[in-house]
Design a protein around this motif. Structure first.
Motif, PDB file in Angstrom:
ATOM      1  N   ALA A  92       1.000  -1.284  -0.128  1.00 18.88           N
ATOM      2  CA  ALA A  92       0.063  -0.136  -0.171  1.00 18.88           C
ATOM      3  C   ALA A  92       0.885   1.311  -0.179  1.00 18.88           C
ATOM      4  CB  ALA A  92      -0.984   0.149   1.048  1.00 18.88           C
ATOM      5  N   LYS A  93      -0.041   2.408  -0.002  1.00 18.56           N
ATOM      6  CA  LYS A  93       0.908   3.677   0.200  1.00 18.56           C
ATOM      7  C   LYS A  93       0.448   4.431   1.513  1.00 18.56           C
ATOM      8  CE  LYS A  93       2.697   4.090  -4.852  1.00 18.56           C
ATOM      9  NZ  LYS A  93       2.470   4.868  -5.866  1.00 18.56           N
ATOM     10  N   ASN A  94       1.300   5.300   2.172  1.00 18.98           N
ATOM     11  CA  ASN A  94       0.785   5.957   3.097  1.00 18.98           C
ATOM     12  C   ASN A  94       0.519   7.366   2.452  1.00 18.98           C
ATOM     13  OD1 ASN A  94       3.333   7.584   2.974  1.00 18.98           O
ATOM     14  ND2 ASN A  94       4.233   6.442   4.645  1.00 18.98           N
ATOM     15  N   LEU A  95      -0.155   8.165   3.266  1.00 16.86           N
ATOM     16  CA  LEU A  95      -0.372   9.523   2.833  1.00 16.86           C
ATOM     17  C   LEU A  95       0.663  10.389   2.202  1.00 16.86           C
ATOM     18  CD1 LEU A  95      -3.049  10.853   5.382  1.00 16.86           C
ATOM     19  CD2 LEU A  95      -3.543   9.481   3.226  1.00 16.86           C
ATOM     20  N   GLN A  96       1.818  10.174   2.517  1.00 12.02           N
ATOM     21  CA  GLN A  96       2.992  10.808   1.722  1.00 12.02           C
ATOM     22  C   GLN A  96       3.533  10.036   0.553  1.00 12.02           C
ATOM     23  OE1 GLN A  96       3.281   9.865   5.313  1.00 12.02           O
ATOM     24  NE2 GLN A  96       2.225  12.004   5.508  1.00 12.02           N
ATOM     25  N   GLY A  97       2.759   9.070   0.102  1.00 11.04           N
ATOM     26  CA  GLY A  97       3.042   8.332  -1.163  1.00 11.04           C
ATOM     27  C   GLY A  97       4.046   7.347  -0.927  1.00 11.04           C
ATOM     28  N   GLU A  98       4.630   7.000   0.265  1.00 10.54           N
ATOM     29  CA  GLU A  98       5.494   5.971   0.607  1.00 10.54           C
ATOM     30  C   GLU A  98       5.045   4.599   0.694  1.00 10.54           C
ATOM     31  OE1 GLU A  98       8.402   9.101   3.296  1.00 10.54           O
ATOM     32  OE2 GLU A  98       6.839   7.477   3.853  1.00 10.54           O
ATOM     33  N   TRP A 148      -6.992   2.711   8.720  1.00  8.26           N
ATOM     34  CA  TRP A 148      -8.023   3.109   7.800  1.00  8.26           C
ATOM     35  C   TRP A 148      -7.487   2.839   6.454  1.00  8.26           C
ATOM     36  CZ3 TRP A 148      -8.890   8.926   6.504  1.00  8.26           C
ATOM     37  CH2 TRP A 148      -9.887   9.142   5.638  1.00  8.26           C
ATOM     38  N   LEU A 149      -8.291   1.772   5.693  1.00 12.77           N
ATOM     39  CA  LEU A 149      -7.630   1.432   4.241  1.00 12.77           C
ATOM     40  C   LEU A 149      -8.520   2.344   3.175  1.00 12.77           C
ATOM     41  CD1 LEU A 149      -7.789  -2.378   4.357  1.00 12.77           C
ATOM     42  CD2 LEU A 149      -5.787  -0.770   4.444  1.00 12.77           C
ATOM     43  N   VAL A 150      -7.798   3.384   2.677  1.00 13.93           N
ATOM     44  CA  VAL A 150      -8.337   4.200   1.399  1.00 13.93           C
ATOM     45  C   VAL A 150      -8.258   3.654   0.529  1.00 13.93           C
ATOM     46  CG1 VAL A 150      -8.372   6.753   0.689  1.00 13.93           C
ATOM     47  CG2 VAL A 150      -7.358   6.281   3.111  1.00 13.93           C
ATOM     48  N   SER A 151      -9.565   3.363  -0.289  1.00 17.17           N
ATOM     49  CA  SER A 151      -9.628   2.494  -1.303  1.00 17.17           C
ATOM     50  C   SER A 151      -9.714   3.360  -2.705  1.00 17.17           C
ATOM     51  CB  SER A 151     -10.948   1.821  -1.408  1.00 17.17           C
ATOM     52  OG  SER A 151     -12.074   2.530  -1.293  1.00 17.17           O
ATOM     53  N   ASP A 152      -9.339   4.722  -2.715  1.00 14.66           N
ATOM     54  CA  ASP A 152      -9.190   5.372  -3.877  1.00 14.66           C
ATOM     55  C   ASP A 152      -8.043   6.364  -3.836  1.00 14.66           C
ATOM     56  OD1 ASP A 152     -10.318   7.393  -2.233  1.00 14.66           O
ATOM     57  OD2 ASP A 152     -12.276   7.224  -3.493  1.00 14.66           O
ATOM     58  N   ASP A 153      -8.215   7.447  -4.698  1.00 18.72           N
ATOM     59  CA  ASP A 153      -7.054   8.521  -4.777  1.00 18.72           C
ATOM     60  C   ASP A 153      -7.562   9.799  -4.335  1.00 18.72           C
ATOM     61  OD1 ASP A 153      -5.168   6.851  -5.876  1.00 18.72           O
ATOM     62  OD2 ASP A 153      -5.653   7.014  -7.921  1.00 18.72           O
ATOM     63  N   ALA A 154      -8.678   9.848  -3.756  1.00 16.70           N
ATOM     64  CA  ALA A 154      -9.267  10.936  -3.311  1.00 16.70           C
ATOM     65  C   ALA A 154      -8.772  11.724  -2.193  1.00 16.70           C
ATOM     66  CB  ALA A 154     -10.906  10.674  -2.734  1.00 16.70           C
ATOM     67  N   VAL A 169      -2.840   5.125   8.100  1.00 21.25           N
ATOM     68  CA  VAL A 169      -3.769   5.468   6.951  1.00 21.25           C
ATOM     69  C   VAL A 169      -3.107   5.030   5.729  1.00 21.25           C
ATOM     70  CG1 VAL A 169      -4.958   7.201   5.688  1.00 21.25           C
ATOM     71  CG2 VAL A 169      -4.569   7.267   8.257  1.00 21.25           C
ATOM     72  N   LEU A 170      -3.670   3.926   5.126  1.00 21.16           N
ATOM     73  CA  LEU A 170      -2.872   3.399   3.862  1.00 21.16           C
ATOM     74  C   LEU A 170      -3.939   3.480   2.565  1.00 21.16           C
ATOM     75  CD1 LEU A 170      -1.028   0.393   5.458  1.00 21.16           C
ATOM     76  CD2 LEU A 170       0.032   2.646   4.942  1.00 21.16           C
ATOM     77  N   ARG A 171      -3.217   3.677   1.584  1.00 17.49           N
ATOM     78  CA  ARG A 171      -3.961   3.621   0.339  1.00 17.49           C
ATOM     79  C   ARG A 171      -4.027   2.359  -0.308  1.00 17.49           C
ATOM     80  NH1 ARG A 171      -6.291   8.450  -1.361  1.00 17.49           N
ATOM     81  NH2 ARG A 171      -5.303  10.250  -0.474  1.00 17.49           N
ATOM     82  N   LEU A 172      -4.910   1.492  -0.502  1.00 23.62           N
ATOM     83  CA  LEU A 172      -4.832   0.413  -1.072  1.00 23.62           C
ATOM     84  C   LEU A 172      -5.960   0.061  -2.180  1.00 23.62           C
ATOM     85  CD1 LEU A 172      -3.275  -2.440  -0.960  1.00 23.62           C
ATOM     86  CD2 LEU A 172      -5.086  -3.270   0.683  1.00 23.62           C
ATOM     87  N   ASP A 173      -5.470  -0.226  -3.436  1.00 21.78           N
ATOM     88  CA  ASP A 173      -6.612  -0.490  -4.391  1.00 21.78           C
ATOM     89  C   ASP A 173      -7.735  -1.357  -4.006  1.00 21.78           C
ATOM     90  OD1 ASP A 173      -6.239  -3.411  -5.758  1.00 21.78           O
ATOM     91  OD2 ASP A 173      -4.338  -2.575  -4.926  1.00 21.78           O
TER      92      ASP A 173
END
Length: 237
Positions: A92-98, A148-154, A169-173
């Motif tokens: 996944a990616k954190n809010l900093q894009g890492e 919190w799994l954020v499922s989009d790029d918003a 807080v991680l972005r995951l498709d």
């Protein structure tokens, strides 16, 4: 020279050559070799199974205690997931894009919510209950992480960040999320709070649309889970 006698080589009697003898029992039969190999293979498999059961027995015992040996009259609010779903091998990616591997989350109980980064009212309520549930666990709260799994790029609103300072807080498709975590029939991913055990198994979800009365029931479930797993799960990874 006195005291020494020279032997006559010709006087030695030469012994006849003897063939090298070997009896049948000196060498195992082919069938014996196959049988011995098969026995060693079976023993190896049983040892491996025994080791797996030894490693898994504390977890199995805690779930058995929680779901089978619970006193009469105790009701479980959360829904047990059967079969449990293991954490996917995903990044996944954190809010900093890492990049952050999901495997790095193993070792702690996870209280999970899933939604768009836009985070509507339902999302904000789940984040609130997620935070409150962890805090009221007292000294056991250090065994539980918020995810919190954020499922989009918003984009995530800046006003939410202070309350998320101790959460993951991680972005995951969405496809990866759905391969691991699923809602109840007729519900959506963002409608529930989910529980993942320290080995990465999605093992429980709380009913959709949590409110204050239902949050107190969820708290009791979490307390029982943590008590049942106290023998094998400790705070920290």
């Amino acid at each position: 020279m006195s005291g020494f006698k020279l032997s006559n080589p010709a006087a030695k009697k030469e012994l006849p050559d003897s063939p090298l003898s070997m009896t049948v029992h000196d060498m195992p039969l082919p069938g014996d070799v196959v049988q011995a190999d098969a026995q060693r293979t079976r023993m190896g498999r049983w040892k491996m199974i025994a080791m797996m059961l030894i490693c898994a027995s504390p977890v199995m015992a805690s779930y058995f205690t929680y779901y089978v040996l619970r006193p009469e009259g105790r009701r479980v609010y959360g829904e047990l997931i059967q079969p449990q779903k293991d954490m996917p091998q995903a990044t996944a990616k954190n809010l900093q894009g890492e990049p952050v591997t999901l495997d790095s989350l193993r070792g702690q109980w996870l209280l999970v919510t899933v939604s768009s980064g836009a985070c509507d009212e339902r999302c904000q309520q789940n984040l609130y209950f997620q935070r409150q549930l962890r805090e009221i666990l007292g000294r056991d709260k250090d065994r539980v992480d918020r995810l919190w799994l954020v499922s989009d790029d918003a984009p995530v609103a800046q006003t939410l960040l202070p309350a998320l300072s101790t959460a993951h807080v991680l972005r995951l498709d969405k496809a990866s999320v759905q391969s691991w975590i699923s809602p109840a029939a007729g519900q959506q991913l963002q409608d529930h709070l989910y529980v993942v055990d320290p080995m990465g198994n999605f093992m429980m979800r709380f009913p959709a649309h949590m409110d204050v009365p239902s949050a107190s029931k969820a708290k009791r479930d979490l307390e029982r889970l943590l008590k049942a797993s106290a023998s094998w799960d400790k705070a920290g990874r």
